[in-house]
Enzyme design. Structure first.
Site, PDB file in Angstrom:
ATOM      1  N   LYS A  66      -9.695  -9.347   6.429  1.00  0.00           N
ATOM      2  CA  LYS A  66     -10.441  -9.852   7.581  1.00  0.00           C
ATOM      3  C   LYS A  66     -10.461  -8.809   8.687  1.00  0.00           C
ATOM      4  O   LYS A  66      -9.573  -7.950   8.766  1.00  0.00           O
ATOM      5  CB  LYS A  66      -9.841 -11.160   8.089  1.00  0.00           C
ATOM      6  CG  LYS A  66      -8.507 -10.999   8.754  1.00  0.00           C
ATOM      7  CD  LYS A  66      -8.115 -12.217   9.577  1.00  0.00           C
ATOM      8  CE  LYS A  66      -6.775 -11.922  10.224  1.00  0.00           C
ATOM      9  NZ  LYS A  66      -6.215 -12.965  10.994  1.00  0.00           N
ATOM     10  N   HIS A  90       0.840  -1.199   0.000  1.00  0.00           N
ATOM     11  CA  HIS A  90       0.000   0.000   0.000  1.00  0.00           C
ATOM     12  C   HIS A  90       0.878   1.253   0.000  1.00  0.00           C
ATOM     13  O   HIS A  90       0.668   2.196  -0.752  1.00  0.00           O
ATOM     14  CB  HIS A  90      -0.907   0.028   1.239  1.00  0.00           C
ATOM     15  CG  HIS A  90      -2.188  -0.728   1.049  1.00  0.00           C
ATOM     16  ND1 HIS A  90      -2.243  -2.097   1.062  1.00  0.00           N
ATOM     17  CD2 HIS A  90      -3.465  -0.301   0.839  1.00  0.00           C
ATOM     18  CE1 HIS A  90      -3.505  -2.473   0.875  1.00  0.00           C
ATOM     19  NE2 HIS A  90      -4.259  -1.410   0.727  1.00  0.00           N
TER      20      HIS A  90
END
Lengths: 192, 283
Positions: free
Chosen positions: A98, A35
């Site tokens: 998650k 990222h």
């Protein structure tokens, strides 16, 4: 609703919290370092309508070909510091991970018409079964196997449960509110 | 013995312990929340694929950890540590495992799951001439949801219960529930956490502490935790924890440490037994 989708995905606004999606096509892996790197340096591939997967996989090379051994999701909240900027810059359709994400991401999902979907934590073997191969990998040298940007070919990848949609709804908020109420009752009972 | 240790690591990584599978199946049958139920179903499917295909059940293959019980007269003491390190290197290549040993300052991954103090080896001595190796690779997501609470002794048992329940609440879906919670009470900070880890991982699900008072506390914490409604993967549901295990040590008058260790559903463990004649068995 249950959806069976092919990437790239054009309209993610139709998905609602509680929907289940199975994806065929490509899934792009990005976690912490990826990222950071993609935001700083730009993406070496088109991410519009893509499925971004928070995952550090186990892969191995067999006869010169990459083989995915296990590829379950990692904890998404660590990417909260990047994700709103990431969505704004690259316009993915589905973020998969998650544990859910925070306010900043929820706002970006709403603004840019994307959703967050949960893949069952730890289900690395099940995920590997639906991954049919590695299309390409970026930044492998620099970031190592778990952090590199992998592009996996997938078939019926899922179940991806939509837990944050582009209409401002987050299942995590609902569960959290409910759990908070239950916690208060339990603490009162302990005090008695 | 290296072959057997490699095999035990593989067994732990690919075959979920029977007691955990049973507890997950029961949780699935009981579950009334459709969101939680999708997650339990996926976990059970995943466990089956892992066993059938000999694949790690989770992509986080854990920090390689060994708890040893070694007899004072065990003749292969000198070989044990190097055998464990070598087994980890081989298992990393052969299973394979994700390289999970990273230098904390330089961010460099050693690539073979070994490094300073890693694999983590916890030694305990006992009577006898044999040794038992507990192979317990521990995932990072659930380890992040560990906690140490240095309570004021005056808060008593109520304070302990509150700390545990609030901890499970704060952890939410992050440690991959349904989890097994280990609680270590007393000792010092380090002992409380060690007891918690042993209670969480080494004790089978459903086995209660041998002292009634502690067993009752476990039962009570288990029921309260599942009333939170966090559910499998934090998506809501009836089963947040598969069990709560409590262990204790005597404490200093001024301290009441409560260590909490969270084990995710991937409750990986295998056991290697070595006798004085060098006979090695994976149990």
């Amino acid at each position: 609703m249950e959806y069976h989708e092919r990437t790239p995905i054009e309209d993610a606004r139709k998905y609602r919290v509680g929907d289940v999606i199975y994806v065929t096509g490509e899934v792009i892996l990005a976690r912490d370092e990826a990222h950071k790197k993609l935001l700083e340096e730009g993406a070496p591939l088109d991410l519009k309508g893509s499925v971004i997967y928070h995952c550090g996989p186990v892969v191995t090379k067999v006869n010169g070909e990459w083989k995915v051994v296990a590829a379950g999701p990692t904890t998404s909240i660590r990417m909260e510091i990047f994700e709103d900027k990431f969505i704004e810059k690259f316009h993915p359709a589905i973020i998969v991970g998650k544990g859910g994400m925070g306010e900043r991401t929820l706002k970006a999902l709403k603004e840019h018409g994307a959703v967050y979907a949960a893949y069952t934590g730890g289900c690395g073997a099940l995920a590997a079964e639906r991954i049919k191969g590695v299309k390409e990998v970026h930044f492998l040298e620099e970031l190592g196997i778990p952090e590199a940007v992998w592009v996996f070919r997938v078939e019926e990848f899922g179940p991806l449960v939509v837990t944050m949609d582009s209409h401002g709804k987050s299942l995590y908020d609902d569960v959290d509110k409910n759990a908070r109420k239950n916690l208060e009752d339990i603490l009162k009972k302990i005090e008695r | 013995m290296i072959d057997e240790i490699v095999y035990a690591i593989k067994k732990a990584e690919t075959q979920l312990s029977e007691d955990t599978v049973k507890a997950l199946k029961e949780a699935y049958e009981r579950e009334t929340n459709p969101m939680g139920k999708t997650q339990l179903e996926a976990i059970l499917k995943n466990v089956e694929v892992a066993r059938k295909e000999s694949l790690p059940m989770c992509q986080d293959t854990g920090l390689q950890t060994f708890f040893l019980e070694v007899g004072y007269d065990f003749p292969y003491m000198r070989e044990l540590k190097s055998a464990l390190v070598e087994a980890v290197r081989r298992a990393t290549r052969e299973i394979p495992l994700r390289p999970n040993a990273v230098h904390p300052f330089l961010h460099k991954n050693s690539g073979d799951n070994t490094g300073r103090f890693v694999p983590y080896i916890h030694w305990e001595l006992k009577e006898g001439d044999d040794a038992t190796i507990h192979v317990i690779p521990k995932g990072g997501g659930s380890e992040n949801m560990s906690g140490l609470y240095m309570l004021s002794p005056g808060v008593g048992i109520k304070g302990i219960k509150k700390a545990v329940i609030e901890h499970i609440f704060k952890s939410g879906g992050k440690p991959c529930p349904p989890t097994i919670i280990g609680v270590g009470i007393g000792g010092g900070a380090d002992l409380a956490l060690t007891l918690a880890k042993k209670a969480a991982i080494l004790r089978p699900i459903g086995v209660r502490h041998e002292e009634d008072f502690v067993a009752q506390l476990e039962e009570e914490l288990y029921e309260m935790a599942n009333k939170l409604g966090i559910g499998a993967m934090g998506l809501g549901g009836d089963t947040t924890v598969l069990d709560v295990h409590v262990e204790y040590a005597y404490r200093h008058p001024a301290t009441l440490p409560v260590g909490i260790v969270t084990q995710c559903w991937a409750n990986r463990r295998a056991k290697v037994h070595i006798d004085a004649n060098g006979k090695v068995e994976v149990v």
